[in-house]
Design an enzyme around this catalytic site. Structure first.
Site, PDB file in Angstrom:
ATOM      1  N   ASN A 193       0.843  -1.197   0.000  1.00  0.00           N
ATOM      2  CA  ASN A 193       0.000   0.000   0.000  1.00  0.00           C
ATOM      3  C   ASN A 193       0.876   1.243   0.000  1.00  0.00           C
ATOM      4  O   ASN A 193       1.989   1.245   0.525  1.00  0.00           O
ATOM      5  CB  ASN A 193      -0.958  -0.003   1.195  1.00  0.00           C
ATOM      6  CG  ASN A 193      -0.389   0.706   2.407  1.00  0.00           C
ATOM      7  OD1 ASN A 193      -0.429   1.939   2.506  1.00  0.00           O
ATOM      8  ND2 ASN A 193       0.177  -0.055   3.342  1.00  0.00           N
ATOM      9  N   LYS A 251       6.143   3.569  16.845  1.00  0.00           N
ATOM     10  CA  LYS A 251       6.101   2.527  15.818  1.00  0.00           C
ATOM     11  C   LYS A 251       7.292   2.694  14.893  1.00  0.00           C
ATOM     12  O   LYS A 251       7.490   3.764  14.315  1.00  0.00           O
ATOM     13  CB  LYS A 251       4.792   2.614  15.029  1.00  0.00           C
ATOM     14  CG  LYS A 251       4.585   1.439  14.077  1.00  0.00           C
ATOM     15  CD  LYS A 251       3.151   1.383  13.561  1.00  0.00           C
ATOM     16  CE  LYS A 251       2.895   0.112  12.765  1.00  0.00           C
ATOM     17  NZ  LYS A 251       1.482  -0.013  12.363  1.00  0.00           N
ATOM     18  N   ASN A 259       5.290   5.897   3.145  1.00  0.00           N
ATOM     19  CA  ASN A 259       4.460   6.501   2.100  1.00  0.00           C
ATOM     20  C   ASN A 259       4.262   8.005   2.228  1.00  0.00           C
ATOM     21  O   ASN A 259       3.498   8.593   1.468  1.00  0.00           O
ATOM     22  CB  ASN A 259       3.099   5.800   2.069  1.00  0.00           C
ATOM     23  CG  ASN A 259       3.246   4.309   1.813  1.00  0.00           C
ATOM     24  OD1 ASN A 259       4.007   3.895   0.942  1.00  0.00           O
ATOM     25  ND2 ASN A 259       2.527   3.509   2.586  1.00  0.00           N
ATOM     26  N   THR A 260       4.937   8.623   3.199  1.00  0.00           N
ATOM     27  CA  THR A 260       4.935  10.081   3.331  1.00  0.00           C
ATOM     28  C   THR A 260       6.380  10.548   3.232  1.00  0.00           C
ATOM     29  O   THR A 260       7.225  10.120   4.033  1.00  0.00           O
ATOM     30  CB  THR A 260       4.330  10.527   4.665  1.00  0.00           C
ATOM     31  OG1 THR A 260       2.946  10.148   4.712  1.00  0.00           O
ATOM     32  CG2 THR A 260       4.429  12.033   4.841  1.00  0.00           C
ATOM     33  N   PHE A 299      -1.243   8.297   4.378  1.00  0.00           N
ATOM     34  CA  PHE A 299      -1.982   8.974   5.458  1.00  0.00           C
ATOM     35  C   PHE A 299      -3.247   9.670   4.957  1.00  0.00           C
ATOM     36  O   PHE A 299      -3.492  10.846   5.267  1.00  0.00           O
ATOM     37  CB  PHE A 299      -1.098   9.991   6.191  1.00  0.00           C
ATOM     38  CG  PHE A 299      -0.075   9.407   7.121  1.00  0.00           C
ATOM     39  CD1 PHE A 299      -0.096   8.068   7.462  1.00  0.00           C
ATOM     40  CD2 PHE A 299       0.906  10.220   7.683  1.00  0.00           C
ATOM     41  CE1 PHE A 299       0.859   7.539   8.333  1.00  0.00           C
ATOM     42  CE2 PHE A 299       1.854   9.703   8.553  1.00  0.00           C
ATOM     43  CZ  PHE A 299       1.832   8.354   8.876  1.00  0.00           C
ATOM     44  N   SER A 350       5.993   5.043   8.496  1.00  0.00           N
ATOM     45  CA  SER A 350       5.330   4.739   7.231  1.00  0.00           C
ATOM     46  C   SER A 350       6.247   5.162   6.083  1.00  0.00           C
ATOM     47  O   SER A 350       6.811   6.268   6.106  1.00  0.00           O
ATOM     48  CB  SER A 350       4.001   5.484   7.125  1.00  0.00           C
ATOM     49  OG  SER A 350       3.503   5.399   5.805  1.00  0.00           O
ATOM     50  N   ASN A 358       6.390  -1.572  11.305  1.00  0.00           N
ATOM     51  CA  ASN A 358       5.580  -1.068  10.198  1.00  0.00           C
ATOM     52  C   ASN A 358       5.852  -1.913   8.954  1.00  0.00           C
ATOM     53  O   ASN A 358       6.507  -2.954   9.029  1.00  0.00           O
ATOM     54  CB  ASN A 358       5.907   0.407   9.946  1.00  0.00           C
ATOM     55  CG  ASN A 358       4.719   1.203   9.462  1.00  0.00           C
ATOM     56  OD1 ASN A 358       3.975   0.767   8.589  1.00  0.00           O
ATOM     57  ND2 ASN A 358       4.521   2.395  10.013  1.00  0.00           N
TER      58      ASN A 358
END
Length: 397
Positions: A144, A249, A211-212, A148, A209, A280
């Site tokens: 994915n 995390k 993805n940012t 966010f 994460s 994560n």
């Protein structure tokens, strides 16, 4: 004419009966919560839909309580404590499934010991462009790159506050993220602490994460020290007795030096979080991956992450001498996977991808198998199993 009308009537009747029969078949299968029904019939149909649509439908299914409530009481061996929380079992739902706090009631019915919502950003934001979710069916994995996507603090707070009025006992973790446009990252996490302190059982500071853009750099020692000192100071200013524990995390892709730096930072009084969530999603791509979707950019979760996250749990458990609680996440599909993470050093567990692949029955399946493994190994409860194989699972023996 009569013959034609009769034939049309018969066709309509046949269609009606067939539709009702199919509906009854699926309704009974869902009601009975049978894993074979989900694995052989329902989930293959669900997986015909685009992944993000399937995710949305699943969230709505839990929101409207379409899945049956767990009837069987959990084994005493599964009961455990984490801080002041007594959990009926150590299996929780990881953040990323109920991103906006829409389905807490329905999710709490199927047997989780605790639930984590989010990640939640202060202001609503759409996340990355679609498509941004990909199934790796042959690998039992998901990639994915949501980025966010969030309804924002105000909307989620309203839902969680309403839920708390109906049920104040369910353990709900609030996973906090930052808005993409925010330049001073700690400001967004401070806003989250202040906003949700009255309704969150615990907080998660998500800086791992992939993805940012730039988020994972906050795990570097200098950035992490500034962030955590601000967050811990904010939490400690809250009213006595209303100071939720804070988890950090972390990424599974950290180097040994990165891990050492993180442990050094959280050992300092002003940065001392209450626990770690390991881990994560990963940006690594194992050579054994079979699915074509492995080329997609984003965080990989599921079975390929299992050993990587378990080794990191064991490593951190050893380095901290078991003094900091760890929630273990990554590739839990059965009782053996859960048992390994606990014996590596995890105090509690979370799943996500296995729920996507196998549906609600996976929760009962994992708990049953974990209970059987505890009994077979002569272990009185989850706590007695924690960390007993850490050196082996860390690869030290």
């Amino acid at each position: 004419m009569k013959t034609k009308m009769s034939l049309a009537h018969k066709l309509k009747s046949t269609a009606f009966v067939t539709t009702c029969s199919i509906g009854a078949f699926f309704g009974i299968g869902i009601y009975r919560n049978e894993d074979q029904f989900y694995d052989k019939f329902l989930m293959p149909i669900v997986h015909m839909c685009p992944p993000e649509l399937s995710h949305r439908l699943a969230v709505l299914g839990f929101k409207y309580k379409l899945f049956p409530k767990q009837q069987k009481i959990d084994s005493e061996r599964l009961r455990t404590k984490l801080f002041d929380f007594t959990m009926e079992n150590p299996l929780g739902l990881a953040a990323g499934f109920d991103k906006h706090g829409e389905s807490m009631d329905g999710l709490s019915r199927i047997g989780f010991g605790f639930i984590e919502i989010g990640s939640i950003t202060p202001e609503p934001q759409p996340g990355n462009e679609k498509p941004r979710v990909f199934r790796l069916i042959d690998d039992k994995a998901i990639i994915n790159r949501y980025g966010f996507n969030s309804d924002g603090h105000a909307n989620v707070f309203e839902r969680l506050s309403k839920f708390r009025k109906d049920d104040s006992n369910i353990i709900i973790g609030v996973n906090l993220g930052k808005n993409k446009a925010t330049e001073v990252a700690y400001e967004d996490y401070i806003k989250g602490i202040n906003k949700f302190a009255s309704v969150a059982s615990y907080f998660v500071i998500n800086i791992s994460s992939p993805n940012t853009a730039g988020l994972r750099s906050l795990q570097q020692a200098d950035h992490l020290k500034l962030l955590l000192s601000k967050v811990i100071h904010t939490r400690n200013k809250l009213e006595q007795g209303k100071r939720p524990p804070i988890f950090l995390k972390i990424s599974p892709d950290l180097s040994h030096n990165d891990v050492c730096d993180i442990i050094s930072v959280i050992s300092e009084k002003e940065c001392r979080v209450d626990g770690l969530i390991v881990s994560n999603t990963t940006i690594e791509r194992n050579e054994c991956l079979k699915s074509q979707e492995k080329i997609e950019v984003g965080g990989l979760s599921g079975a390929p992450l299992k050993n990587q996250s378990t080794r990191l749990i064991a490593k951190i458990y050893i380095m901290t001498e078991g003094l900091i609680p760890i929630i273990g996440v990554g590739g839990i599909f059965n009782g053996q996977d859960a048992f390994e993470k606990i014996t590596a050093g995890a105090s509690a567990l979370q799943l996500y991808t296995s729920l996507i692949f196998h549906g609600p029955p996976i929760v009962q399946k994992i708990k049953k198998e974990l209970d059987e493994l505890l009994e077979a190994n002569g272990l009185e409860n989850v706590e007695k199993a924690r960390g007993i194989q850490a050196h082996i699972l860390a690869g030290e023996k």
